[in-house]
Design an enzyme around this catalytic site. Structure first.
Site, PDB file in Angstrom:
ATOM      1  N   HIS A  14      -0.048  -0.997   0.209  1.00  0.00           N
ATOM      2  CA  HIS A  14      -0.061   0.323   0.063  1.00  0.00           C
ATOM      3  C   HIS A  14       1.165   1.005   0.260  1.00  0.00           C
ATOM      4  O   HIS A  14       2.070   1.568   1.179  1.00  0.00           O
ATOM      5  CB  HIS A  14      -0.946  -0.387   0.984  1.00  0.00           C
ATOM      6  CG  HIS A  14      -1.872   0.838   1.393  1.00  0.00           C
ATOM      7  ND1 HIS A  14      -1.675   1.935   2.168  1.00  0.00           N
ATOM      8  CD2 HIS A  14      -2.785   2.172   0.799  1.00  0.00           C
ATOM      9  CE1 HIS A  14      -3.043   2.680   2.682  1.00  0.00           C
ATOM     10  NE2 HIS A  14      -3.615   2.609   1.191  1.00  0.00           N
ATOM     11  N   GLU A  41       0.252  -0.499  -4.745  1.00  0.00           N
ATOM     12  CA  GLU A  41      -0.615   0.123  -5.151  1.00  0.00           C
ATOM     13  C   GLU A  41       0.160   1.509  -4.502  1.00  0.00           C
ATOM     14  O   GLU A  41       0.485   2.423  -4.007  1.00  0.00           O
ATOM     15  CB  GLU A  41      -1.355  -0.115  -3.475  1.00  0.00           C
ATOM     16  CG  GLU A  41      -2.880   0.515  -3.685  1.00  0.00           C
ATOM     17  CD  GLU A  41      -3.076   2.296  -3.529  1.00  0.00           C
ATOM     18  OE1 GLU A  41      -4.242   2.376  -3.431  1.00  0.00           O
ATOM     19  OE2 GLU A  41      -2.040   2.597  -2.785  1.00  0.00           O
ATOM     20  N   ASP A  43      -1.276   6.206  -5.890  1.00  0.00           N
ATOM     21  CA  ASP A  43      -2.877   6.906  -5.905  1.00  0.00           C
ATOM     22  C   ASP A  43      -1.733   8.227  -6.621  1.00  0.00           C
ATOM     23  O   ASP A  43      -0.983   8.793  -6.530  1.00  0.00           O
ATOM     24  CB  ASP A  43      -2.751   7.519  -4.452  1.00  0.00           C
ATOM     25  CG  ASP A  43      -3.204   6.669  -3.304  1.00  0.00           C
ATOM     26  OD1 ASP A  43      -4.453   5.706  -3.220  1.00  0.00           O
ATOM     27  OD2 ASP A  43      -2.302   6.567  -2.521  1.00  0.00           O
ATOM     28  N   HIS A  56      -1.357  10.966  -1.744  1.00  0.00           N
ATOM     29  CA  HIS A  56      -2.096  10.532  -2.147  1.00  0.00           C
ATOM     30  C   HIS A  56      -3.322  11.451  -1.146  1.00  0.00           C
ATOM     31  O   HIS A  56      -4.416  11.920  -1.722  1.00  0.00           O
ATOM     32  CB  HIS A  56      -1.789   9.514  -0.263  1.00  0.00           C
ATOM     33  CG  HIS A  56      -3.700   9.591   0.085  1.00  0.00           C
ATOM     34  ND1 HIS A  56      -4.455   9.775   0.977  1.00  0.00           N
ATOM     35  CD2 HIS A  56      -4.323   7.716  -0.546  1.00  0.00           C
ATOM     36  CE1 HIS A  56      -5.427   9.654   1.450  1.00  0.00           C
ATOM     37  NE2 HIS A  56      -5.337   7.904   0.646  1.00  0.00           N
ATOM     38  N   GLU A 108      -4.451   3.877  -8.265  1.00  0.00           N
ATOM     39  CA  GLU A 108      -5.861   4.506  -7.828  1.00  0.00           C
ATOM     40  C   GLU A 108      -6.100   5.566  -8.374  1.00  0.00           C
ATOM     41  O   GLU A 108      -5.302   6.418  -7.672  1.00  0.00           O
ATOM     42  CB  GLU A 108      -5.735   3.890  -6.274  1.00  0.00           C
ATOM     43  CG  GLU A 108      -7.286   4.875  -5.691  1.00  0.00           C
ATOM     44  CD  GLU A 108      -7.687   5.266  -4.461  1.00  0.00           C
ATOM     45  OE1 GLU A 108      -6.763   4.311  -3.749  1.00  0.00           O
ATOM     46  OE2 GLU A 108      -8.699   5.035  -4.001  1.00  0.00           O
TER      47      GLU A 108
HETATM   48  O1  G3P Z   1      -6.409   0.268  -1.857  1.00  0.00           O
HETATM   49  C1  G3P Z   1      -6.981  -0.004  -1.160  1.00  0.00           C
HETATM   50  C2  G3P Z   1      -7.160   1.874  -0.225  1.00  0.00           C
HETATM   51  O2  G3P Z   1      -5.679   2.326  -0.864  1.00  0.00           O
HETATM   52  C3  G3P Z   1      -8.121   2.974  -0.332  1.00  0.00           C
HETATM   53  O3  G3P Z   1      -7.544   4.301   0.633  1.00  0.00           O
HETATM   54  O4  G3P Z   1      -7.083   5.808   1.603  1.00  0.00           O
HETATM   55  O5  G3P Z   1      -5.414   4.350   1.444  1.00  0.00           O
HETATM   56  O6  G3P Z   1      -5.982   5.667  -0.725  1.00  0.00           O
HETATM   57  P1  G3P Z   1      -6.201   5.080   0.629  1.00  0.00           P
HETATM   58 CA    CA Z   2      -4.472   3.816  -2.784  1.00  0.00          CA
END
Ligand code: G3P
Ligand code: CA
Length: 231
Positions: A14, A41, A43, A56, A108
């Site tokens: 993450h 992952e 953002d 993020h 994301e």
């Molecule tokens: O993978 C989903 C997760 O990343 C969503 O929450 O706030 O960390 O982007 P957030």
């Molecule tokens: Ca995310």
């Protein structure tokens, strides 16, 4: 390959290996690759001048030495900021160049404006098979599939709405529920619809172990190293 993830339990790092390195930086992604995560992952937002960048929050305040809204910075302005340990906020293109042929990536989409520039970065590198686009906003995913009907998309959700059925109707291959919503029953329902279930964000090995037993396909974690034994 995202397709290969169906065959075994997998670990998603993450924002990179963000428990150990500054989140959403090249350094945190390199660390996730070194650890042996299956997926990283990240953002994506856009600068004022339209560049897709990896961060993020809506503002730079928490993760850099600057302050202000991300979308009010030019790329040049953003790149002057320290995102931790001397790292710069990466362009999506830099991240894709780093992960290509090394690790799968979940991209994301955080804002409407990030959809098209992100699609172009993936398309120009032809990384479709190792990318899944994710979003809390189903309209973002609809636009991804309009651009490329073969794209992998996954719906993220935090409230017990109609996430599973909506994702299936759209043509998603996965749902990413907040982990407390990933009950055994919900996981079974999604899997009957042939959706992968990838709960987030779990840093406790016992919680992850239970989710695996209950049928989750993989988990999203800030600590990919401690989850490797579940693979
Ligand atoms: O993978 C989903 C997760 O990343 C969503 O929450 O706030 O960390 O982007 P957030
Ligand atoms: Ca995310």
């Amino acid at each position: 390959m995202i397709d290969d993830l169906r065959s075994r339990f997998f670990v998603v790092a993450h924002r990179g290996a963000s428990a150990y390195e500054p989140e959403n930086t090249l350094r945190s992604i390199r660390r996730a690759i070194e650890i042996g995560a299956d997926v990283v992952e990240i953002d994506v937002r856009v600068t004022r001048d339209g560049y897709p960048i990896v961060i993020h929050d809506e503002t730079v305040d928490r993760t850099t030495d600057g302050s202000g809204l991300v979308n009010e910075f030019s790329l040049d302005g953003l790149r002057k900021l320290d995102a931790g340990e001397g790292e710069r906020i990466p362009l999506l293109g830099e991240v894709l160049d780093l992960v290509a042929d090394k690790i799968n990536i979940f991209i994301e989409i955080k804002v409407d404006e990030a959809v098209l520039p992100s699609l172009k970065e993936v398309d120009v590198r032809d990384l479709w098979s190792s990318v899944m686009f994710t979003s809390f906003n189903i309209e973002h995913l609809r636009r991804v599939l309009e651009f490329n009907p073969e794209a992998n998309v996954g719906l993220v959700y935090i409230r017990p709405v109609d996430g599973i059925v909506g994702a299936k109707k759209l043509g998603a291959i996965a749902v990413l529920p907040f982990y407390r919503l990933a009950t055994r029953k919900a996981i079974a329902f999604a899997k009957r619809l042939k959706l992968m279930v990838i709960p987030w964000t779990i840093d406790d090995l016992n919680v992850a172990r239970k989710l695996k037993v209950d049928g989750a396909n993989g988990i999203v974690t800030n600590k990919p190293d401690i989850m490797l034994e579940l693979k």
